[in-house]
Scaffold this motif. Structure first.
Motif, PDB file in Angstrom:
ATOM      1  N   MET A  82       0.847   3.333   2.721  1.00  0.00           N
ATOM      2  CA  MET A  82       2.000   3.110   3.570  1.00  0.00           C
ATOM      3  C   MET A  82       2.229   1.615   3.749  1.00  0.00           C
ATOM      4  O   MET A  82       1.279   0.850   3.858  1.00  0.00           O
ATOM      5  CB  MET A  82       1.796   3.746   4.936  1.00  0.00           C
ATOM      6  N   ALA A  83       3.473   1.244   3.816  1.00  0.00           N
ATOM      7  CA  ALA A  83       3.841  -0.155   3.998  1.00  0.00           C
ATOM      8  C   ALA A  83       3.766  -0.534   5.476  1.00  0.00           C
ATOM      9  O   ALA A  83       3.882   0.315   6.360  1.00  0.00           O
ATOM     10  CB  ALA A  83       5.256  -0.392   3.475  1.00  0.00           C
ATOM     11  N   CYS A  84       3.598  -1.822   5.722  1.00  0.00           N
ATOM     12  CA  CYS A  84       3.492  -2.321   7.100  1.00  0.00           C
ATOM     13  C   CYS A  84       4.693  -1.895   7.946  1.00  0.00           C
ATOM     14  O   CYS A  84       4.518  -1.483   9.099  1.00  0.00           O
ATOM     15  CB  CYS A  84       3.343  -3.833   7.102  1.00  0.00           C
ATOM     16  N   ARG A  85       5.873  -1.980   7.401  1.00  0.00           N
ATOM     17  CA  ARG A  85       7.076  -1.613   8.169  1.00  0.00           C
ATOM     18  C   ARG A  85       6.996  -0.164   8.635  1.00  0.00           C
ATOM     19  O   ARG A  85       7.331   0.153   9.783  1.00  0.00           O
ATOM     20  CB  ARG A  85       8.325  -1.849   7.337  1.00  0.00           C
ATOM     21  N   ILE A 102       4.269   1.595   9.136  1.00  0.00           N
ATOM     22  CA  ILE A 102       3.204   1.679  10.147  1.00  0.00           C
ATOM     23  C   ILE A 102       3.721   1.195  11.489  1.00  0.00           C
ATOM     24  O   ILE A 102       3.546   1.865  12.514  1.00  0.00           O
ATOM     25  CB  ILE A 102       1.969   0.866   9.710  1.00  0.00           C
ATOM     26  N   VAL A 103       4.362   0.032  11.509  1.00  0.00           N
ATOM     27  CA  VAL A 103       4.861  -0.538  12.757  1.00  0.00           C
ATOM     28  C   VAL A 103       5.844   0.419  13.425  1.00  0.00           C
ATOM     29  O   VAL A 103       5.832   0.583  14.650  1.00  0.00           O
ATOM     30  CB  VAL A 103       5.482  -1.933  12.517  1.00  0.00           C
ATOM     31  N   HIS A 107      -3.811   8.123   8.163  1.00  0.00           N
ATOM     32  CA  HIS A 107      -3.215   7.089   7.305  1.00  0.00           C
ATOM     33  C   HIS A 107      -2.965   5.804   8.101  1.00  0.00           C
ATOM     34  O   HIS A 107      -3.223   4.701   7.605  1.00  0.00           O
ATOM     35  CB  HIS A 107      -1.905   7.569   6.685  1.00  0.00           C
ATOM     36  N   VAL A 108      -2.473   5.963   9.329  1.00  0.00           N
ATOM     37  CA  VAL A 108      -2.223   4.801  10.183  1.00  0.00           C
ATOM     38  C   VAL A 108      -3.542   4.081  10.460  1.00  0.00           C
ATOM     39  O   VAL A 108      -3.639   2.860  10.328  1.00  0.00           O
ATOM     40  CB  VAL A 108      -1.512   5.210  11.495  1.00  0.00           C
ATOM     41  N   GLU A 109      -4.567   4.830  10.836  1.00  0.00           N
ATOM     42  CA  GLU A 109      -5.872   4.224  11.135  1.00  0.00           C
ATOM     43  C   GLU A 109      -6.470   3.528   9.910  1.00  0.00           C
ATOM     44  O   GLU A 109      -7.040   2.441  10.032  1.00  0.00           O
ATOM     45  CB  GLU A 109      -6.817   5.278  11.686  1.00  0.00           C
ATOM     46  N   SER A 148      -7.201  -0.502   9.743  1.00  0.00           N
ATOM     47  CA  SER A 148      -8.542  -1.033   9.480  1.00  0.00           C
ATOM     48  C   SER A 148      -8.536  -2.136   8.424  1.00  0.00           C
ATOM     49  O   SER A 148      -9.461  -2.937   8.360  1.00  0.00           O
ATOM     50  CB  SER A 148      -9.490   0.093   9.056  1.00  0.00           C
ATOM     51  N   ALA A 149      -7.451  -2.186   7.640  1.00  0.00           N
ATOM     52  CA  ALA A 149      -7.378  -3.177   6.570  1.00  0.00           C
ATOM     53  C   ALA A 149      -6.270  -4.213   6.755  1.00  0.00           C
ATOM     54  O   ALA A 149      -6.129  -5.114   5.931  1.00  0.00           O
ATOM     55  CB  ALA A 149      -7.175  -2.464   5.228  1.00  0.00           C
ATOM     56  N   CYS A 150      -5.500  -4.095   7.838  1.00  0.00           N
ATOM     57  CA  CYS A 150      -4.332  -4.969   7.990  1.00  0.00           C
ATOM     58  C   CYS A 150      -4.357  -5.668   9.350  1.00  0.00           C
ATOM     59  O   CYS A 150      -4.049  -5.053  10.380  1.00  0.00           O
ATOM     60  CB  CYS A 150      -3.045  -4.158   7.836  1.00  0.00           C
ATOM     61  N   ASP A 151      -4.705  -6.935   9.326  1.00  0.00           N
ATOM     62  CA  ASP A 151      -4.757  -7.705  10.570  1.00  0.00           C
ATOM     63  C   ASP A 151      -3.382  -7.833  11.226  1.00  0.00           C
ATOM     64  O   ASP A 151      -3.275  -7.818  12.455  1.00  0.00           O
ATOM     65  CB  ASP A 151      -5.323  -9.104  10.312  1.00  0.00           C
ATOM     66  N   GLY A 152      -2.329  -7.944  10.437  1.00  0.00           N
ATOM     67  CA  GLY A 152      -0.980  -8.102  10.985  1.00  0.00           C
ATOM     68  C   GLY A 152      -0.556  -6.882  11.790  1.00  0.00           C
ATOM     69  O   GLY A 152      -0.065  -7.009  12.914  1.00  0.00           O
ATOM     70  N   CYS A 153      -0.752  -5.696  11.243  1.00  0.00           N
ATOM     71  CA  CYS A 153      -0.371  -4.478  11.949  1.00  0.00           C
ATOM     72  C   CYS A 153      -1.279  -4.244  13.157  1.00  0.00           C
ATOM     73  O   CYS A 153      -0.826  -3.754  14.193  1.00  0.00           O
ATOM     74  CB  CYS A 153      -0.403  -3.278  11.009  1.00  0.00           C
TER      75      CYS A 153
END
Length: 78
Positions: A1-4, A6-7, A25-27, A31-36
Motif C-alpha cells: 500500500m502507498a503512503c497516501r 495509509i494516511v 497491512h496498515v501495521e 512498521s517500515a515507514c517513519d513518515g506514516c
C-alpha cells in the motif's frame, strides 16, 4: 500500500473500523515507514488535544476555522 492510502485510513485504523486484514497491512506499513508513523503520532496528539477543548473556550474565529477545516476534509478536498 502507498503512503497516501495509509494516511487516508489512519482515522479508521485508530477507531478499529478496519478489517483485521487491512489493519494488518496498515501495521506492516507503519512498521517500515517513519513518515506514516509520524502522521499517526500527530493524529493521536490532535485527537488528545481536541478531546480536551471545550467549545466555550474557542473564539468565534477559531471555531469558524475548525469548522471550515472539517468541512473541507469531509468534502474530499483534503
Amino acid at each position: 500500500m502507498a503512503c497516501r492510502e495509509i494516511v487516508e485510513m489512519l482515522s479508521d485504523y485508530l477507531e478499529g473500523a478496519l478489517s483485521p486484514v487491512v489493519s494488518g497491512h496498515v501495521e506492516a506499513h507503519l512498521s517500515a515507514c517513519d513518515g506514516c508513523t509520524m502522521v499517526l503520532d500527530q493524529l493521536r496528539a490532535t485527537i488528545a488535544t481536541a478531546g480536551r477543548l471545550d467549545e466555550d473556550e474557542l473564539s468565534p474565529d477559531q471555531r469558524a476555522t475548525l469548522l471550515a477545516a472539517f468541512r473541507h476534509h469531509t468534502d474530499g478536498e483534503a
